[in-house]
Scaffold this active site. Structure first.
Site, short mmCIF file in Angstrom:
data_model
loop_
_atom_site.label_atom_id
_atom_site.label_comp_id
_atom_site.label_asym_id
_atom_site.label_seq_id
_atom_site.Cartn_x
_atom_site.Cartn_y
_atom_site.Cartn_z
CD GLN A 43 -2.44 1.26 2.81
OE1 GLN A 43 -1.93 0.65 3.69
NE2 GLN A 43 -3.69 1.68 2.71
N GLY A 44 0.93 2.11 -0.97
CA GLY A 44 1.69 3.27 -1.17
C GLY A 44 0.81 4.56 -0.99
CE1 TYR A 45 -3.92 4.13 -0.67
CE2 TYR A 45 -5.16 4.80 1.34
CZ TYR A 45 -5.13 4.01 0.14
OH TYR A 45 -6.43 3.41 -0.37
CB SER A 46 2.33 6.83 4.82
OG SER A 46 1.25 6.56 5.28
CB SER A 51 3.39 -2.96 5.68
OG SER A 51 3.10 -1.94 6.61
CD GLU A 107 -4.99 0.24 6.14
OE1 GLU A 107 -5.54 1.18 5.06
OE2 GLU A 107 -3.82 0.31 6.71
CD GLU A 125 -3.91 10.27 19.06
OE1 GLU A 125 -3.70 9.66 18.00
OE2 GLU A 125 -3.47 10.05 20.08
#
Ligand SMILES: Cc1cc2nc3c(=O)[nH]c(=O)nc-3n(C[C@H](O)[C@H](O)[C@H](O)COP(=O)(O)OP(=O)(O)OC[C@H]3O[C@@H](n4cnc5c(N)ncnc54)[C@H](O)[C@@H]3O)c2cc1C
Length: 393
Positions: A130-133, A165, A248, A377
């Site tokens: 997963q290439g998000y952050s 990851s 997710e 949060e």
């Protein structure tokens, strides 16, 4: 006899014949089956188990049969899950493809994309990451800077992802890229897929406090991405990203429900012993364990209810944040208690007796539950705004 009884009997018989003895009981984290182009298996039976479940579509039981899934109804899928639990079957396949990408493709993919990608996910043939952050875009995910420049029939992608990851083990990536830098930030993002072997993709592992790490930094240097691998509408990738995140978050929340391993009360009893009435000889700890188990039982019911609502298309889109928040906090509580129950032994970091510090390493790993997939949060903000409709600050 309920309508589901014949299905239960058939499932039980099939599992008795097809789930090898080696694939029942606990399985260490680093022995989990992830499939992919270069898979590793603890034993040849684990390979067989993945292949058999994949061929039947039971690695994705509720996906339609035409895309390789099991085609089961929600009720049948619950029966399958309970029969798997009954024989303590290990997961046949862990997969970001099943947990995250698949649901997004089913909702937003073209027919061609579904035919191409879903069956190989079900069979565990391709491993996804997963290439998000990015370094400047975590909670504020829409701030991503990875750029995709239009070159006619393809894009050229440049940028960096972080906390990816298993990027070093994955075959393909689903990735958020900025396709319109002029548009407001949520409206210039697209959701694309590409092979990790494409020239210009490099990964660098990151080490964590637990001593183990699934993480990588992932770099894109003039990476060619074909336009046919755009999922959903150009510049509307945020819709796909949110849909995927809901899956997710529900999956991470489920960690609180499942628990796994030996019950905390049993671990404590072995370490501390029983009083004259056969109860854990530590009243304060006993009360904390009881409280956690009651909360876990209530959470299991909440998960089941929400699952039914999702299937009936009656769930609020933000409900996944509630499951994610509560499930990950619950999992953290469970591992705090395991540490407390294990006493000094639980602190042991290496050695055969402690299985190389499994209790302590698992406890440290749970610290990440309230960060991965969006922090606690941020989930609380979503719950406050969208579920409770509290006024903004
Ligand atoms: C185990 C693990 C696996 C992961 N795997 C992947 C992966 O495969 N692919 C991927 O793309 N990413 C992955 N991530 C990254 C994860 O999605 C991010 O870490 C997460 O979204 C938080 O972003 P950040 O780390 O940049 O923290 P930040 O966004 O910088 O947040 C720092 C702190 O500020 C708080 N904060 C930020 N904004 C607000 C706000 N508006 N209100 C209140 N508090 C706020 C946060 O809660 C947090 O405590 C993974 C993370 C972990 C821990």
């Amino acid at each position: 006899m309920s309508d589901l009884e014949p299905f239960r009997a058939e499932t039980r018989a099939w599992l008795a014949d097809n789930c090898p003895a080696e694939c029942r009981g606990p399985l260490a984290d680093d022995e989990m089956i992830w499939g992919g182009r270069n898979p590793t298996f603890k034993t040849p039976e684990h390979k067989l188990w993945m292949e058999r479940m994949g061929a039947r579509g039971w690695t994705a039981p509720e996906w339609p049969k035409e895309y390789g899934g099991g085609g089961l109804s929600r009720e049948e899928a619950k029966v399958l899950a309970s029969e798997l639990r009954r024989i303590k079957a290990q997961p046949a396949l862990n997969s970001f493809g099943v947990w995250m990408l698949g649901p997004a493709l089913l909702a937003f993919g073209t027919e061609e994309q579904k035919q191409r990608f879903l069956p190989e996910i079900v069979r565990g043939e391709v491993r996804w990451c997963q290439g998000y952050s990015e370094p400047g875009a975590g909670s504020d995910l829409a701030a991503i800077q990875t750029r995709a420049e239009d070159r006619g029939d393809h894009w050229i992608v440049n940028g960096q992802k972080i906390w990816t990851s298993y990027a070093d083990k994955a075959d393909w990536i689903f990735c958020l890229v900025r396709t319109d830098p002029e548009a407001p930030k949520h409206l210039g993002i697209s959701f694309v897929l590409f092979d990790m072997r494409t020239p210009g993709v490099t990964t660098r592992p990151i080490t964590l406090i637990s001593g183990k790490s699934p993480f990588c930094e992932t770099f894109f240097d003039d990476v060619r991405v074909e336009k046919e691998n755009l999922v959903g509408t150009l510049n509307r990738g945020w819709d796909v990203a949110k849909h995927l995140l809901a899956h997710e978050r529900t999956m991470i929340g489920a960690m609180g429900e499942v628990g796994g391993g030996r019950p905390v009360g049993q671990v404590a009893l072995d370490a501390i012993g029983a009083d004259d009435d056969g109860r854990l000889d530590e009243p304060m700890l006993r009360a904390r364990i009881a409280e956690m188990e009651i909360d876990a039982a209530a959470f299991r019911l909440a998960m089941e209810r929400v699952g039914d609502q999702v299937k009936a298309k009656q769930a609020h889109p933000a409900i996944a944040s509630m499951l994610k928040y509560y499930g990950s906090e619950l999992n953290k509580r469970r591992h705090e208690l395991l540490m407390a129950a294990g006493g000094a032994d639980a602190l042991e970091w290496e050695g055969e007796r402690s299985h190389d510090g499994k209790t302590a390493r698992d406890w440290l790993r749970t610290k990440a539950n309230s960060i991965e997939g969006g922090t606690s949060e941020v989930q609380l903000n979503i719950i406050a705004k969208h579920l409770l409709q509290l006024p903004g600050a």
